[in-house]
Design an enzyme around this catalytic site. Structure first.
Site, short mmCIF file in Angstrom:
data_model
loop_
_atom_site.label_atom_id
_atom_site.label_comp_id
_atom_site.label_asym_id
_atom_site.label_seq_id
_atom_site.Cartn_x
_atom_site.Cartn_y
_atom_site.Cartn_z
N LYS A 26 -11.66 -5.08 -11.91
CA LYS A 26 -12.45 -4.52 -13.00
C LYS A 26 -12.54 -3.00 -12.86
CE LYS A 26 -15.89 -3.28 -11.13
NZ LYS A 26 -16.30 -2.47 -9.96
N SER A 45 0.86 -1.18 0.00
CA SER A 45 0.00 0.00 0.00
C SER A 45 0.90 1.22 0.00
CB SER A 45 -0.87 -0.01 1.26
OG SER A 45 -1.48 1.24 1.48
N1 LIG Z 1 -14.90 -7.41 -7.68
C1 LIG Z 1 -15.74 -6.71 -6.95
O1 LIG Z 1 -16.77 -7.19 -6.49
C2 LIG Z 1 -15.42 -5.27 -6.65
C3 LIG Z 1 -16.11 -4.58 -5.66
C4 LIG Z 1 -15.74 -3.27 -5.36
C5 LIG Z 1 -14.70 -2.67 -6.07
N2 LIG Z 1 -14.07 -3.37 -7.04
C6 LIG Z 1 -12.95 -2.78 -7.80
O2 LIG Z 1 -11.83 -2.80 -6.93
C7 LIG Z 1 -11.00 -1.68 -7.17
C8 LIG Z 1 -10.79 -0.90 -5.88
O3 LIG Z 1 -12.05 -0.62 -5.32
P1 LIG Z 1 -12.21 -0.48 -3.71
O4 LIG Z 1 -13.67 -0.59 -3.44
O5 LIG Z 1 -11.32 -1.40 -3.01
O6 LIG Z 1 -11.75 1.02 -3.51
P2 LIG Z 1 -11.10 1.68 -2.21
O7 LIG Z 1 -11.61 1.02 -0.99
O8 LIG Z 1 -11.27 3.13 -2.39
O9 LIG Z 1 -9.55 1.30 -2.34
C9 LIG Z 1 -8.84 1.66 -3.49
C10 LIG Z 1 -7.38 1.51 -3.24
O10 LIG Z 1 -6.70 2.04 -4.40
C11 LIG Z 1 -5.41 2.45 -4.00
N3 LIG Z 1 -4.94 3.66 -4.68
C12 LIG Z 1 -3.80 3.76 -5.39
N4 LIG Z 1 -3.66 4.98 -5.89
C13 LIG Z 1 -4.72 5.70 -5.47
C14 LIG Z 1 -5.09 7.05 -5.64
N5 LIG Z 1 -4.37 7.91 -6.38
N6 LIG Z 1 -6.23 7.45 -5.05
C15 LIG Z 1 -6.98 6.59 -4.32
N7 LIG Z 1 -6.66 5.29 -4.14
C16 LIG Z 1 -5.54 4.86 -4.71
C17 LIG Z 1 -5.48 2.68 -2.52
O11 LIG Z 1 -4.58 1.77 -2.00
P3 LIG Z 1 -3.48 2.21 -0.95
O12 LIG Z 1 -3.85 3.57 -0.46
O13 LIG Z 1 -3.64 1.16 0.06
O14 LIG Z 1 -2.20 2.18 -1.69
C18 LIG Z 1 -6.86 2.33 -2.07
O15 LIG Z 1 -6.87 1.57 -0.91
C19 LIG Z 1 -11.67 -0.91 -8.30
O16 LIG Z 1 -11.14 -1.35 -9.52
C20 LIG Z 1 -13.13 -1.32 -8.20
O17 LIG Z 1 -13.84 -1.19 -9.41
C21 LIG Z 1 -14.39 -4.65 -7.33
#
Ligand SMILES: NC(=O)c1ccc[n+]([C@@H]2O[C@H](COP(=O)([O-])OP(=O)(O)OC[C@H]3O[C@@H](n4cnc5c(N)ncnc54)[C@H](OP(=O)(O)O)[C@@H]3O)[C@@H](O)[C@H]2O)c1
Length: 329
Positions: A97, A36
Site C-alpha cells: 500500500k 534487492s
Molecule cells: N502492510 C503493512 O503493514 C505495512 C507496514 C509498513 C510499510 N508498509 C509499506 O511497505 C512499503 C515499504 O515500507 P518499509 O517499511 O518496508 O520501508 P523500508 O524499510 O524503508 O524499505 C523500503 C525498501 O524499498 C526499496 N527501495 C527501492 N528503491 C528505493 C529508493 N529509491 N529509496 C529507498 N528505498 C527503495 C528498498 O529495497 P532495497 O534497497 O532492498 O532494494 C528498501 O528496502 C511501503 O509501501 C509502505 O507503505 C506496509
C-alpha cells in the site's frame, strides 16, 4: 501435495521481512527468492525467510523462472515501475500500500494486469482484518442502525529524518500515502466513494505532509472525519457512529483486534485476534486462494477499492499542495 505458491520478494526492507516471514510460515507458500538493489541485503533477508536464491536487482528477481508471484515491497514511488515490469513479464503481483503514488499510475498497473489476465492486488491487508470484518457483520445486523459518521485516526510519531521513507518526497513519503491510506480504506469500505472532500495538512521540512486531515461528505448527510500524522502519537482510534449506537475499535486501526459495541441495550466487547506470526497470514492465504482459483481480483481486497481510494487521495494532495518529483506538472 498441492503446488506451493513460490513468492519473489522485491525489496528487502522492514515490511518485506515481516510479510516474508508469514509467507515462509504458510503451508501453501514458499519464498523462492528475494531481490534487492543491494545483494548483501537480499542475501540476508533470503537467509531469514529461508529463500534459496537472492538477486541483486529487480530484473533478476522478476525473471527468476521459479517465482510465481512478485510481492512489491519497495517505497511508494518505486511501486509503479516494479509492478509494471513484473506484469509485463507475465507474473501476478501483490503491491504494498498504496499500490502507486497516484490514481493515474494505479490505473496503468491495473490496465497492464487486465490486458494479461493476471492477478494484481494492493496489500491493503486491513480489509481482511477479522475484527473489521466482524464490525461489518455487526453493522449488517442493524445493531447500531444506519451508519452516519466514521471517524478514524492513524498516527505514529517517526523520528524526523529527511531520508526516511516517511519524509522523503523522492520515494513518495508523507503521512497521507503511508498512514492516511488506512483510514481512507476503512471509510471507503464502510461508506463508499464520497461526494465531496475537504482536506488540510501540516508539512515536514522536506515539503511532504507530516499530518493530514480529510472530511469526506456524502449528499445524504453521512460523513467521514479522517486524520493521520507521522509526527505525533495521537492514539489511533476509530469510531463508527450509527443512528442507534456506535462501535469503537481498539488499538492501531490497521491491525485492530478488539472493538466495543455501544447501544441503548448496553455495551459489549468482542475480540478477534489476527493470525499468529506478524498478522499477514490472511493476506498470504488470499493470494494463495486467488492463484489456485485463477482469479484476477479479490472479492475481499478488490482492486477497484484501491483505485478509488487513490483517486480521493489525489484530490486531497491537490488541495493541500503535495506533489511528488515523478508526477507531471
Ligand atoms: N502492510 C503493512 O503493514 C505495512 C507496514 C509498513 C510499510 N508498509 C509499506 O511497505 C512499503 C515499504 O515500507 P518499509 O517499511 O518496508 O520501508 P523500508 O524499510 O524503508 O524499505 C523500503 C525498501 O524499498 C526499496 N527501495 C527501492 N528503491 C528505493 C529508493 N529509491 N529509496 C529507498 N528505498 C527503495 C528498498 O529495497 P532495497 O534497497 O532492498 O532494494 C528498501 O528496502 C511501503 O509501501 C509502505 O507503505 C506496509
Amino acid at each position: 501435495m498441492a503446488h506451493l505458491v513460490r513468492w519473489g520478494i522485491l525489496g528487502a526492507g522492514g515490511i518485506a521481512a515481516a510479510v516474508g516471514a508469514d509467507v515462509a510460515a504458510s503451508a501453501g507458500s514458499t519464498v523462492a527468492a528475494v531481490g534487492s538493489r543491494d545483494s548483501v541485503r537480499a542475501r540476508d533477508l533470503a537467509r531469514r525467510v529461508g529463500a534459496p536464491r537472492a538477486h541483486g536487482s529487480d530484473g533478476e528477481l522478476i525473471a527468476d523462472p521459479d517465482v510465481d508471484v512478485v510481492y512489491v515491497a519497495t517505497t511508494h514511488a518505486q511501486h509503479r515501475g516494479a509492478a509494471l515490469a513484473a506484469l509485463r513479464a507475465g507474473k501476478p503481483v501483490l503491491v504494498e500500500k498504496p499500490i502507486a503514488l497516484n490514481a493515474r499510475q494505479a490505473h496503468e498497473i491495473a490496465d497492464a494486469a487486465a490486458e494479461r489476465g493476471l492477478l494484481c492486488l494492493e496489500g491493503m491487508w486491513t480489509r481482511l482484518n477479522p475484527a473489521l470484518r466482524a464490525i461489518q457483520s455487526v453493522i449488517a445486523a442493524g445493531e447500531i442502525g444506519e451508519v452516519r459518521t466514521v471517524r478514524v485516526d492513524l498516527s505514529h510519531a517517526f523520528e524526523y529524518d529527511p531520508k526516511h521513507r516517511l519524509f522523503d518526497p523522492e520515494v513518495g513519503g508523507g503521512a497521507l500515502l503511508d498512514l492516511g491510506v488506512y483510514p481512507a480504506a476503512i471509510a471507503w469500505l464502510l461508506l463508499g466513494r464520497p461526494d465531496a472532500v475537504r482536506a488540510s495538512a501540516t508539512f515536514a521540512p522536506t515539503g511532504v505532509d507530516a499530518a493530514a486531515s480529510m472530511w469526506w461528505s456524502y449528499e445524504d448527510g453521512r460523513a467521514a472525519q479522517l486524520t493521520c500524522s507521522a509526527v505525533s502519537d495521537a492514539g489511533s482510534t476509530a469510531t463508527i457512529v450509527g443512528t442507534e449506537g456506535w462501535i469503537e475499535a481498539a488499538g492501531m486501526i490497521f491491525r485492530t483486534e478488539e472493538f466495543t459495541v455501544c447501544t441503548a441495550a448496553g455495551s459489549r466487547t468482542e475480540r478477534h485476534p489476527l493470525p499468529a506470526g506478524n498478522g499477514y497470514g490472511l493476506e498470504v492465504a488470499e493470494i494463495e486462494k486467488c492463484l489456485a482459483k485463477g482469479l484476477t481480483d479479490s472479492a475481499d481486497m478488490p482492486l477497484a477499492a484501491s483505485l478509488g481510494v487513490l483517486e480521493v487521495l489525489d484530490e486531497v494532495r491537490r488541495q493541500v499542495g503535495v506533489r511528488y518529483p515523478d508526477e507531471e506538472a
